[in-house]
Design a protein around this motif. Structure first.
Motif, short mmCIF file in Angstrom:
data_model
loop_
_atom_site.label_atom_id
_atom_site.label_comp_id
_atom_site.label_asym_id
_atom_site.label_seq_id
_atom_site.Cartn_x
_atom_site.Cartn_y
_atom_site.Cartn_z
N HIS A 67 0.87 -1.18 0.00
CA HIS A 67 0.00 0.00 0.00
C HIS A 67 0.91 1.23 0.00
O HIS A 67 1.44 1.62 1.05
N HIS A 69 1.86 5.17 -2.32
CA HIS A 69 1.53 6.17 -3.34
C HIS A 69 2.87 6.61 -3.94
O HIS A 69 3.47 7.57 -3.46
N MET A 247 -1.73 2.62 -4.52
CA MET A 247 -3.10 2.77 -4.02
C MET A 247 -3.81 3.95 -4.64
O MET A 247 -4.89 4.33 -4.20
N LYS A 306 -9.55 0.82 -6.71
CA LYS A 306 -9.38 1.42 -5.39
C LYS A 306 -10.51 2.40 -5.12
O LYS A 306 -10.90 3.15 -6.01
N HIS A 390 -6.45 -0.57 5.92
CA HIS A 390 -6.30 0.11 7.22
C HIS A 390 -7.10 -0.55 8.35
O HIS A 390 -6.54 -0.88 9.37
N ASP A 457 1.88 2.64 3.38
CA ASP A 457 1.10 3.77 2.88
C ASP A 457 2.01 4.97 2.62
O ASP A 457 1.58 6.11 2.72
ZN LIG Z 1 -3.06 5.21 1.08
#
Ligand SMILES: [Zn+2]
Length: 557
Positions: A67, A69, A247, A306, A390, A457
């Motif tokens: 996960h 970006h 993501m 997503k 999450h 993340d």
């Molecule tokens: Zn994220």
């Protein structure tokens, strides 16, 4: 078959339950050809074989961060880092130093900002930021990417100062003076502000709207963006990572990454999803199916949708079954209404796509499972491996539903209040005492038999795998309200390798060290099993190998 590269004398942990331990790995043409004892593997040595003596170091499958970006993480490497600060005055010297040699920077953007910066600040955020930087656009992006604080100049230039029409779930917070306060909640609100930045906001598009640059990026912009991605990829490789699950997504990112792959410049595998927003018609899912058909490369592929169903706890936008202790009428925000969301799940599932949904609050998790359940009822059971991202609070009933529906839990050890990165919130602000046992409940998730994948993340927290491993195996003890969620080292490593590969339907391609699989490995600069649990984050990466090519070399081997 002769190997082109052999690693020997290693503490090899294959993550393959049938042959978990080995000393050596041989590879050629990007594939593993042998895993076993030094003697087993030496038989594939030829004159041209490069040999690396691991000298007792841990050799593992390349880490998979499931996960991230990438585009924003790459862009943030060049913006102003303000993470960890909780006092606006402490920003002043950083901002002054940053702007000094950047006279043309179109937006001074601080990244990784903590919510604590604005705690106890009486004035509107835009005024507080004007005090630091008034004559140029200046904004701070929250570490969690869900909030921006902007100065007056930014609000003016982005057309937000007098408010603006917003999609559900996004808010330009207005003050009593009829002007925006500078607090911009969620992508719809802050997208126009970030579009002022040096990247033209192209790094954020896959996140903010899921659309492509309009007008289309010029060839100079494309080259600049590819260079930016390569910088981020080199950074990721330095942390032992060989595969990312992105993501956010759009065709633009798939095009840039596929070009890099075709040019032989991509040292990483990456899945890019289609991002469906709450304001999108479901017909847009045809674009997701098109991405799935068109992008099926060895290193770049799609096939996943997503969505976001809520926000985050810190800004009180995560959707909870009970209101926030310090905001008794607020349950957070449902980004999607339930009917629209359920229909999206049914349609994406019917197209054979995998779904992953950001769901932080317990009611958000319930809504996601409702959608997945309806997809099963409507389309029948299949091996879908749909994911919840999450799940920072979850009910016991939903743990059982996740298991029954074969849904995967995608969690981030370092996001937890006991993860050691963010400051724990004050009692009875975000969580009621009795909610703590259901929060960041990695141990309960695993004990429930739900597949558990770990990630960062990034750029929400640094893409540093070993620091996340430390959070998982040695979380902070926060007192009796917070049950121990610590994970074993073996489980944690599995959640960073084999489980992540399986979750992406790639278990027969990478994620374990077996003959025939991709030669994706990491060599740590020590023996992970001998490492003090509290000192995991300090264990350096010695070398990363992706597709048989060295993508990072610390020079210590
Ligand atoms: Zn994220």
């Amino acid at each position: 078959m002769n190997a082109d590269l052999i690693i020997f004398n290693g503490c090899v942990r294959t993550m393959d339950p049938n042959a978990p331990v080995a000393e050596a790995v041989a590879m050629t043409d990007g594939k593993i050809i042998a895993v076993g004892t030094n003697d087993d593997v030496r038989s594939s040595t030829a004159n041209a074989t490069r040999q690396i003596d691991a000298n007792g170091r841990s050799v593992l499958p390349g880490f998979i961060d499931s996960h991230v970006h990438l585009f924003q993480g790459s862009a943030e490497l060049d913006f102003l880092p303000v993470g960890g600060l909780t006092d606006l005055d402490a920003l002043r010297p950083l901002v002054d130093a940053y702007v000094a040699d950047r006279p043309d920077e179109p937006l001074i953007l601080g990244v990784g900002a903590f919510y604590g910066l604005f705690e106890g600040v009486e004035s509107a955020p835009r005024i507080a930021l004007d005090n630091l930087m008034k004559d140029r656009p200046f904004a701070l992006l929250a570490a969690d990417l869900h909030t921006v604080w902007a100065n007056t100049k930014t609000l003016e230039m982005a057309g937000l100062l007098h408010g603006a029409y917003m999609p559900e779930g996004s808010t330009v917070v207005m003050g009593d003076d009829g002007l925006a306060t500078g607090l911009l909640l969620e992508t719809g609100a802050f997208g126009p502000a970030l579009a002022l930045s040096r990247t033209g906001g192209r790094d954020m598009l896959g996140y903010v709207t899921g659309a492509d640059p309009d007008p289309a990026a010029t060839s100079a912009e494309r080259e600049a963006d590819k260079a930016l991605l390569l910088k981020g990829i080199a950074h990721v490789a330095s942390h032992g990572i060989t595969t990312l699950h992105n993501m956010d997504g759009n065709f633009y990112q798939l095009e840039l990454l596929s070009e890099l792959e075709a040019e032989g410049r991509l040292n990483l595998r990456i899945q890019i999803p289609f991002h469906l927003k709450n304001f999108d018609s479901l017909d847009r899912l045809e674009e997701a199916a098109e991405m799935h058909r068109r992008y099926t490369g060895d290193k770049v592929w799609s096939g996943r949708v997503k969505m976001f169903i809520d926000g985050v706890l810190e800004s009180r936008t995560a959707l909870k079954s009970r209101a926030y202790p310090d905001d008794p009428h607020n349950h957070g925000e449902a980004v999607f209404d339930a009917e629209h969301f359920n229909a999206a799940c049914v349609r994406a599932d019917a197209l054979g796509l995998q779904i992953s949904v950001h769901a932080v609050g317990d009611l958000a998790v319930t809504r996601v499972l409702d959608g997945y359940e309806l997809a099963v009822k409507t389309n029948g059971t299949r091996d879908a491996r749909h994911r919840v991202e999450h799940l920072e609070i979850i009910t016991d009933a939903d743990l059982e539903r996740m298991k029954a529906l074969n849904v995967v839990a995608s969690m981030q050890p370092r996001h937890a209040v006991f993860g050691g990165f963010f400051d724990p919130p004050a009692p009875n602000t975000i969580f009621f005492e009795d909610e703590c046992a259901r929060a960041y409940a990695w141990a309960r998730v695993r004990q429930s038999g739900i597949p558990l994948a770990f990630s960062t993340d990034w750029p929400v927290v640094p893409v540093d795998v070993m620091a996340n491993i430390q959070s998982a195996v040695a979380p902070m003890a926060l007192g009796s309200d917070w049950p121990d969620q610590s994970q074993t080292l073996q489980d944690t490593l599995t959640s960073y390798t084999a489980t992540n590969a399986w979750m992406a339907f790639k278990e027969d391609h990478h994620g374990t060290l077996r003959p025939g699989l991709a030669a994706d490995l990491v060599i740590l600069d020590g023996d992970v099993e001998a490492q003090d649990l509290q000192g995991m984050a300090k264990l350096p990466i010695a070398m990363t190998i992706c597709d048989g090519e060295i993508s990072y070399d610390a020079g210590t081997l």
